[in-house]
Design a protein around this motif. Sequence first.
Motif, PDB file in Angstrom:
ATOM      1  N   LEU A  79       0.826  -1.202   0.000  1.00 20.07           N
ATOM      2  CA  LEU A  79       0.000   0.000   0.000  1.00 20.07           C
ATOM      3  C   LEU A  79       0.865   1.259   0.000  1.00 20.07           C
ATOM      4  O   LEU A  79       0.526   2.261  -0.643  1.00 20.07           O
ATOM      5  CB  LEU A  79      -0.933   0.012   1.218  1.00 20.07           C
ATOM      6  N   GLY A  80       1.982   1.210   0.723  1.00 21.08           N
ATOM      7  CA  GLY A  80       2.903   2.341   0.691  1.00 21.08           C
ATOM      8  C   GLY A  80       3.425   2.585  -0.713  1.00 21.08           C
ATOM      9  O   GLY A  80       3.490   3.728  -1.188  1.00 21.08           O
ATOM     10  N   PHE A  81       3.793   1.499  -1.403  1.00 16.72           N
ATOM     11  CA  PHE A  81       4.282   1.595  -2.779  1.00 16.72           C
ATOM     12  C   PHE A  81       3.167   2.071  -3.715  1.00 16.72           C
ATOM     13  O   PHE A  81       3.385   2.925  -4.586  1.00 16.72           O
ATOM     14  CB  PHE A  81       4.810   0.231  -3.217  1.00 16.72           C
ATOM     15  N   ALA A  82       1.961   1.544  -3.510  1.00 18.99           N
ATOM     16  CA  ALA A  82       0.824   1.938  -4.352  1.00 18.99           C
ATOM     17  C   ALA A  82       0.468   3.405  -4.145  1.00 18.99           C
ATOM     18  O   ALA A  82       0.037   4.087  -5.083  1.00 18.99           O
ATOM     19  CB  ALA A  82      -0.381   1.045  -4.043  1.00 18.99           C
ATOM     20  N   THR A  83       0.645   3.901  -2.925  1.00 22.01           N
ATOM     21  CA  THR A  83       0.411   5.321  -2.668  1.00 22.01           C
ATOM     22  C   THR A  83       1.404   6.171  -3.451  1.00 22.01           C
ATOM     23  O   THR A  83       1.036   7.185  -4.062  1.00 22.01           O
ATOM     24  CB  THR A  83       0.522   5.623  -1.163  1.00 22.01           C
ATOM     25  N   TYR A  84       2.662   5.742  -3.438  1.00 21.05           N
ATOM     26  CA  TYR A  84       3.691   6.441  -4.223  1.00 21.05           C
ATOM     27  C   TYR A  84       3.314   6.453  -5.709  1.00 21.05           C
ATOM     28  O   TYR A  84       3.414   7.495  -6.374  1.00 21.05           O
ATOM     29  CB  TYR A  84       5.043   5.754  -4.020  1.00 21.05           C
ATOM     30  N   LEU A  85       2.871   5.313  -6.249  1.00 26.26           N
ATOM     31  CA  LEU A  85       2.492   5.245  -7.662  1.00 26.26           C
ATOM     32  C   LEU A  85       1.288   6.143  -7.959  1.00 26.26           C
ATOM     33  O   LEU A  85       1.260   6.842  -8.974  1.00 26.26           O
ATOM     34  CB  LEU A  85       2.161   3.801  -8.050  1.00 26.26           C
ATOM     35  N   THR A  86       0.296   6.124  -7.064  1.00 26.84           N
ATOM     36  CA  THR A  86      -0.908   6.930  -7.283  1.00 26.84           C
ATOM     37  C   THR A  86      -0.576   8.412  -7.297  1.00 26.84           C
ATOM     38  O   THR A  86      -1.008   9.159  -8.189  1.00 26.84           O
ATOM     39  CB  THR A  86      -1.950   6.634  -6.188  1.00 26.84           C
ATOM     40  N   VAL A  87       0.207   8.845  -6.314  1.00 25.82           N
ATOM     41  CA  VAL A  87       0.595  10.262  -6.251  1.00 25.82           C
ATOM     42  C   VAL A  87       1.480  10.617  -7.441  1.00 25.82           C
ATOM     43  O   VAL A  87       1.318  11.675  -8.070  1.00 25.82           O
ATOM     44  CB  VAL A  87       1.316  10.570  -4.925  1.00 25.82           C
ATOM     45  N   GLY A  88       2.415   9.716  -7.780  1.00 24.07           N
ATOM     46  CA  GLY A  88       3.313   9.975  -8.899  1.00 24.07           C
ATOM     47  C   GLY A  88       2.582  10.098 -10.217  1.00 24.07           C
ATOM     48  O   GLY A  88       2.832  11.028 -10.997  1.00 24.07           O
ATOM     49  N   VAL A  89       1.657   9.192 -10.473  1.00 19.49           N
ATOM     50  CA  VAL A  89       0.874   9.248 -11.714  1.00 19.49           C
ATOM     51  C   VAL A  89       0.018  10.503 -11.741  1.00 19.49           C
ATOM     52  O   VAL A  89      -0.069  11.202 -12.762  1.00 19.49           O
ATOM     53  CB  VAL A  89       0.004   7.984 -11.866  1.00 19.49           C
ATOM     54  N   GLY A  90      -0.620  10.809 -10.621  1.00 19.04           N
ATOM     55  CA  GLY A  90      -1.440  12.005 -10.577  1.00 19.04           C
ATOM     56  C   GLY A  90      -0.635  13.261 -10.869  1.00 19.04           C
ATOM     57  O   GLY A  90      -1.034  14.092 -11.705  1.00 19.04           O
ATOM     58  N   HIS A  91       0.515  13.371 -10.240  1.00 22.83           N
ATOM     59  CA  HIS A  91       1.370  14.552 -10.433  1.00 22.83           C
ATOM     60  C   HIS A  91       1.873  14.644 -11.875  1.00 22.83           C
ATOM     61  O   HIS A  91       1.814  15.712 -12.501  1.00 22.83           O
ATOM     62  CB  HIS A  91       2.544  14.498  -9.464  1.00 22.83           C
ATOM     63  N   LEU A  92       2.378  13.546 -12.410  1.00 23.17           N
ATOM     64  CA  LEU A  92       2.967  13.559 -13.753  1.00 23.17           C
ATOM     65  C   LEU A  92       1.919  13.800 -14.842  1.00 23.17           C
ATOM     66  O   LEU A  92       2.265  14.251 -15.935  1.00 23.17           O
ATOM     67  CB  LEU A  92       3.703  12.244 -14.016  1.00 23.17           C
ATOM     68  N   ASN A  93       0.674  13.482 -14.542  1.00 22.47           N
ATOM     69  CA  ASN A  93      -0.394  13.678 -15.521  1.00 22.47           C
ATOM     70  C   ASN A  93      -1.285  14.874 -15.176  1.00 22.47           C
ATOM     71  O   ASN A  93      -2.423  14.964 -15.633  1.00 22.47           O
ATOM     72  CB  ASN A  93      -1.237  12.397 -15.635  1.00 22.47           C
ATOM     73  N   ASP A  94      -0.743  15.788 -14.355  1.00 24.62           N
ATOM     74  CA  ASP A  94      -1.454  17.019 -13.980  1.00 24.62           C
ATOM     75  C   ASP A  94      -2.808  16.735 -13.338  1.00 24.62           C
ATOM     76  O   ASP A  94      -3.753  17.518 -13.498  1.00 24.62           O
ATOM     77  CB  ASP A  94      -1.633  17.935 -15.200  1.00 24.62           C
ATOM     78  N   TRP A  95      -2.912  15.606 -12.628  1.00 27.12           N
ATOM     79  CA  TRP A  95      -4.132  15.217 -11.927  1.00 27.12           C
ATOM     80  C   TRP A  95      -5.341  15.170 -12.857  1.00 27.12           C
ATOM     81  O   TRP A  95      -6.472  15.465 -12.471  1.00 27.12           O
ATOM     82  CB  TRP A  95      -4.392  16.139 -10.731  1.00 27.12           C
ATOM     83  N   ASN A  96      -5.074  14.785 -14.100  1.00 28.24           N
ATOM     84  CA  ASN A  96      -6.147  14.688 -15.093  1.00 28.24           C
ATOM     85  C   ASN A  96      -5.926  13.427 -15.917  1.00 28.24           C
ATOM     86  O   ASN A  96      -4.982  13.352 -16.705  1.00 28.24           O
ATOM     87  CB  ASN A  96      -6.143  15.921 -16.002  1.00 28.24           C
ATOM     88  N   LEU A  97      -6.785  12.443 -15.727  1.00 29.83           N
ATOM     89  CA  LEU A  97      -6.651  11.176 -16.446  1.00 29.83           C
ATOM     90  C   LEU A  97      -7.658  11.039 -17.575  1.00 29.83           C
ATOM     91  O   LEU A  97      -7.761   9.985 -18.202  1.00 29.83           O
ATOM     92  CB  LEU A  97      -6.809   9.990 -15.482  1.00 29.83           C
ATOM     93  N   ALA A  98      -8.409  12.076 -17.849  1.00 30.43           N
ATOM     94  CA  ALA A  98      -9.407  12.012 -18.912  1.00 30.43           C
ATOM     95  C   ALA A  98      -8.747  11.735 -20.251  1.00 30.43           C
ATOM     96  O   ALA A  98      -7.701  12.302 -20.582  1.00 30.43           O
ATOM     97  CB  ALA A  98     -10.176  13.331 -18.984  1.00 30.43           C
ATOM     98  N   ASP A  99      -9.348  10.835 -21.004  1.00 29.33           N
ATOM     99  CA  ASP A  99      -8.870  10.479 -22.347  1.00 29.33           C
ATOM    100  C   ASP A  99      -7.471   9.871 -22.345  1.00 29.33           C
ATOM    101  O   ASP A  99      -6.804   9.859 -23.384  1.00 29.33           O
ATOM    102  CB  ASP A  99      -8.891  11.698 -23.284  1.00 29.33           C
ATOM    103  N   LYS A 100      -7.013   9.379 -21.204  1.00 33.14           N
ATOM    104  CA  LYS A 100      -5.714   8.711 -21.152  1.00 33.14           C
ATOM    105  C   LYS A 100      -5.910   7.231 -21.473  1.00 33.14           C
ATOM    106  O   LYS A 100      -6.255   6.441 -20.613  1.00 33.14           O
ATOM    107  CB  LYS A 100      -5.067   8.873 -19.770  1.00 33.14           C
ATOM    108  N   GLU A 101      -5.748   6.905 -22.737  1.00 33.87           N
ATOM    109  CA  GLU A 101      -5.913   5.522 -23.164  1.00 33.87           C
ATOM    110  C   GLU A 101      -5.243   5.349 -24.503  1.00 33.87           C
ATOM    111  O   GLU A 101      -5.281   6.241 -25.344  1.00 33.87           O
ATOM    112  CB  GLU A 101      -7.401   5.179 -23.261  1.00 33.87           C
ATOM    113  N   ILE A 102      -4.591   4.207 -24.693  1.00 36.07           N
ATOM    114  CA  ILE A 102      -3.995   3.911 -25.993  1.00 36.07           C
ATOM    115  C   ILE A 102      -4.902   2.933 -26.728  1.00 36.07           C
ATOM    116  O   ILE A 102      -5.648   2.189 -26.118  1.00 36.07           O
ATOM    117  CB  ILE A 102      -2.567   3.338 -25.851  1.00 36.07           C
TER     118      ILE A 102
END
Length: 201
Positions: free
Chosen positions: A161-184
């Motif tokens: 969970l500690g690692f998953a928290t790091y990933l969640t925060v990291g992804v949110g930050h790197l993607n400007d907290w916007n995941l809309a239309d993020k799909e390949i």
Amino acid sequence: MTSFIPAITIPASVFANPAASILLPIALGTAVGYSCRPKETQKTYLALKQPPFRPPPEVFGPAWTLLYGLMGYSAYRAYSTGMNPFASAENHVLTKHGATLYSIQLGLNLIWMPLFFVAKRPIEATVDIVALTGVTGYLTYLWAQVDTVAGLALAPYLGWLGFATYLTVGVGHLNDWNLADKEIAVPPSTTGTKYVNEKDE
């Protein structure tokens, strides 16, 4: 100290049965995973800018199956030890309080994937996983007082969970907290997977 709240606590009969206790989180986790459409989830995961040390998507299924199993075993161990007629009154209280916390953390766990991958709400998903990690940390502390093995069985889950928290925060930050239309359109093969923020050699 938390309180024992029967209305939101998994029935004692589940905790007391080793098979039911272990299979319940595995079954619920699997159901949520499939309800979020794994292929679509993988497409989104691979399209996101990722922080260092993120695992490939195929790691999550086996990892979570193991962690859910350990979680359920911990619940069984704590409950069967703490509610034993020969256990102290304090252990009875800690065990019952832990049962409520366990039920809360399982609920928090199960809503993370729909929040992150379906609703694509990284801020809410981050709040959820931070709360989940805190509740699980306290649960580990309580149940370790009742049964050492129960506490140890939760330790890998708490670490993940500690690692998953790091990933969640990291992804949110790197993607400007916007995941809309993020799909390949088509997920690449699992061998040599490239993420959206990586360049081919």
